[in-house]
Write an enzyme that holds these catalytic residues in place. Structure first.
Site, PDB file in Angstrom:
ATOM      1  N   HIS A 141       0.910  -0.927  -0.098  1.00 26.66           N
ATOM      2  CA  HIS A 141       0.156   0.453   0.027  1.00 26.66           C
ATOM      3  C   HIS A 141       0.929   1.123  -0.270  1.00 26.66           C
ATOM      4  O   HIS A 141       1.768   1.142   0.283  1.00 26.66           O
ATOM      5  CB  HIS A 141      -0.752  -0.009   1.127  1.00 26.66           C
ATOM      6  CG  HIS A 141      -1.819   1.341   1.379  1.00 26.66           C
ATOM      7  ND1 HIS A 141      -1.217   2.277   2.424  1.00 26.66           N
ATOM      8  CD2 HIS A 141      -2.308   1.588   1.063  1.00 26.66           C
ATOM      9  CE1 HIS A 141      -1.737   3.098   2.376  1.00 26.66           C
ATOM     10  NE2 HIS A 141      -2.520   3.265   1.823  1.00 26.66           N
ATOM     11  N   ARG A 145      -0.214  12.475  -0.168  1.00 25.33           N
ATOM     12  CA  ARG A 145      -1.383  13.776  -1.199  1.00 25.33           C
ATOM     13  C   ARG A 145      -0.820  14.880   0.122  1.00 25.33           C
ATOM     14  O   ARG A 145       0.337  15.401   0.809  1.00 25.33           O
ATOM     15  CB  ARG A 145      -2.415  13.230   0.481  1.00 25.33           C
ATOM     16  CG  ARG A 145      -1.963  12.946   1.958  1.00 25.33           C
ATOM     17  CD  ARG A 145      -3.389  11.401   2.389  1.00 25.33           C
ATOM     18  NE  ARG A 145      -3.039  11.831   3.963  1.00 25.33           N
ATOM     19  CZ  ARG A 145      -2.273  10.813   4.517  1.00 25.33           C
ATOM     20  NH1 ARG A 145      -1.661   9.754   3.158  1.00 25.33           N
ATOM     21  NH2 ARG A 145      -1.442  10.353   5.580  1.00 25.33           N
ATOM     22  N   GLY A 165     -18.172  12.454   1.550  1.00 23.14           N
ATOM     23  CA  GLY A 165     -18.839  12.658  -0.469  1.00 23.14           C
ATOM     24  C   GLY A 165     -18.041  12.054  -1.077  1.00 23.14           C
ATOM     25  O   GLY A 165     -18.644  12.295  -2.288  1.00 23.14           O
ATOM     26  N   GLY A 166     -17.321  10.961  -1.028  1.00 25.36           N
ATOM     27  CA  GLY A 166     -15.801  10.983  -2.144  1.00 25.36           C
ATOM     28  C   GLY A 166     -16.845   9.332  -3.011  1.00 25.36           C
ATOM     29  O   GLY A 166     -17.639   9.275  -1.943  1.00 25.36           O
ATOM     30  N   ARG A 167     -16.145   9.456  -4.176  1.00 29.27           N
ATOM     31  CA  ARG A 167     -16.322   7.654  -4.677  1.00 29.27           C
ATOM     32  C   ARG A 167     -16.265   6.841  -3.576  1.00 29.27           C
ATOM     33  O   ARG A 167     -15.270   6.236  -3.770  1.00 29.27           O
ATOM     34  CB  ARG A 167     -15.675   8.190  -6.280  1.00 29.27           C
ATOM     35  CG  ARG A 167     -16.562   6.939  -7.430  1.00 29.27           C
ATOM     36  CD  ARG A 167     -15.242   7.442  -8.084  1.00 29.27           C
ATOM     37  NE  ARG A 167     -16.396   6.860  -9.221  1.00 29.27           N
ATOM     38  CZ  ARG A 167     -15.464   5.347  -9.566  1.00 29.27           C
ATOM     39  NH1 ARG A 167     -14.906   5.545  -9.438  1.00 29.27           N
ATOM     40  NH2 ARG A 167     -16.325   4.923 -10.380  1.00 29.27           N
TER      41      ARG A 167
END
EC number: 1.3.3.3
Length: 301
Positions: A106, A110, A258-260
């Site tokens: 992983h 960001r 509210g991300g995908r």
């Protein structure tokens, strides 16, 4: 120096391209891209390789989202961010190999910036990479951590030990009292000494991931395996699911903003199993994972 958002975005898009190209070269199969838009602002490119020869599933996601207010997961440990608009962008990936002797990996890099009129922007970088073997090999663990240590070295002698410890502490399943894997690097809230230095470190981590991972894949991908190894791999993948759904801040942030959902849960393994009260056989290769690899160790003494 003021944060240069476009420079960060250009690096992240290129990083996604390079990682996908190199993973495809190892596997022989291609990624399928899904470009998406976020209703609240922004969007991304999700890329998935499924049912490959080497990788059962690999997901490499780029996202750039923005909004008028920070979500609760981001303001919980930074209350001064409440009431600010935000931009968040990053590349996040998880690779689930087919061969149980190849570890899951992983990585994530960001950038966040939160602004409001009349105030200086608040910004930071975060990221890291970590390795989750099913069957441990000393030379793989040493190589992984040596690569991490070496990329940190130009930024200070204390950087690797600090971010290694943070990784060990973060990727820990408190409800199991067990590490998820053998760690690596984890950093967050990085904004000192200046933007350029922080950005350079994030780039080093992003670029270092394949240097750390691909040699391990090449060493292990042709080792023979059978049903026993596969069953253990699927059982251990359950820990991955537990961590991501219960503890992972990135997953919570994505869901709360509210991300995908498909992209956020792209990290999930395609197949997984649980077994009540599982105990590895004494002195078995499976027991060695718990005894020799999951306890925190200094791999590059």
């Amino acid at each position: 120096m003021a944060p240069d958002i476009q420079r960060v975005k250009a690096f992240l898009l290129d990083l996604q391209d390079r990682i996908c190209q190199q993973l495809s070269a190892v596997d022989g199969d291609d990624f399928v891209e899904d470009a998406w838009q976020r209703e609240g602002g922004g969007g991304g490119r999700s890329r998935v390789l499924r049912d490959g020869v080497v990788f059962e599933q690999a997901g490499v996601n780029f996202s750039h989202v923005h909004g008028d207010a920070m979500p609760a997961s981001a303001t919980a440990h930074r209350p001064e961010l409440a009431g600010r608009s935000f931009e968040a962008m990053g590349v996040s990936l998880v690779v689930h190999p087919r061969n149980p002797y190849v570890p899951t990996s992983h990585a994530n890099v960001r950038f966040f910036i939160a602004e409001k009129p009349g105030a200086d922007p608040v910004w930071w970088f975060g990221g890291g990479f970590d390795l989750t073997p099913f069957y441990g090999f000393e030379e793989d663990a040493v190589h992984w951590h040596r690569t991490a240590r070496d990329l940190c070295a130009p930024f200070g002698d204390d950087v690797y030990p600090r971010y290694k410890k943070w990784c060990d502490d973060y990727f820990y399943l408190k409800h199991r009292q067990e590490a998820r894997g053998i760690g690596g690097l984890f950093f967050d809230d990085l904004n000192t000494p200046d933007f350029d230095t922080c950005f350079a470190f994030m780039q080093a981590v992003g670029d270092g991931y394949l240097n750390a991972y691909l040699p391990i894949v090449e060493r292990r991908k042709t080792l023979p395996w059978g049903e026993r190894e596969r069953e253990f791999q699927l059982y251990r993948r359950g820990r991955y699911v537990e961590f991501n759904l219960v503890w992972d801040r990135g997953t919570l942030f994505g869901l709360q903003t509210g991300g995908r959902t498909e992209s956020i849960l792209m990290s999930m393994p395609p197949l997984v199993r649980w077994e009540y009260g599982y105990q590895p056989e004494e002195n078995s290769p499976e027991a060695a994972l718990y005894r020799d690899f999951l306890p925190v160790r200094d791999w590059v003494k």
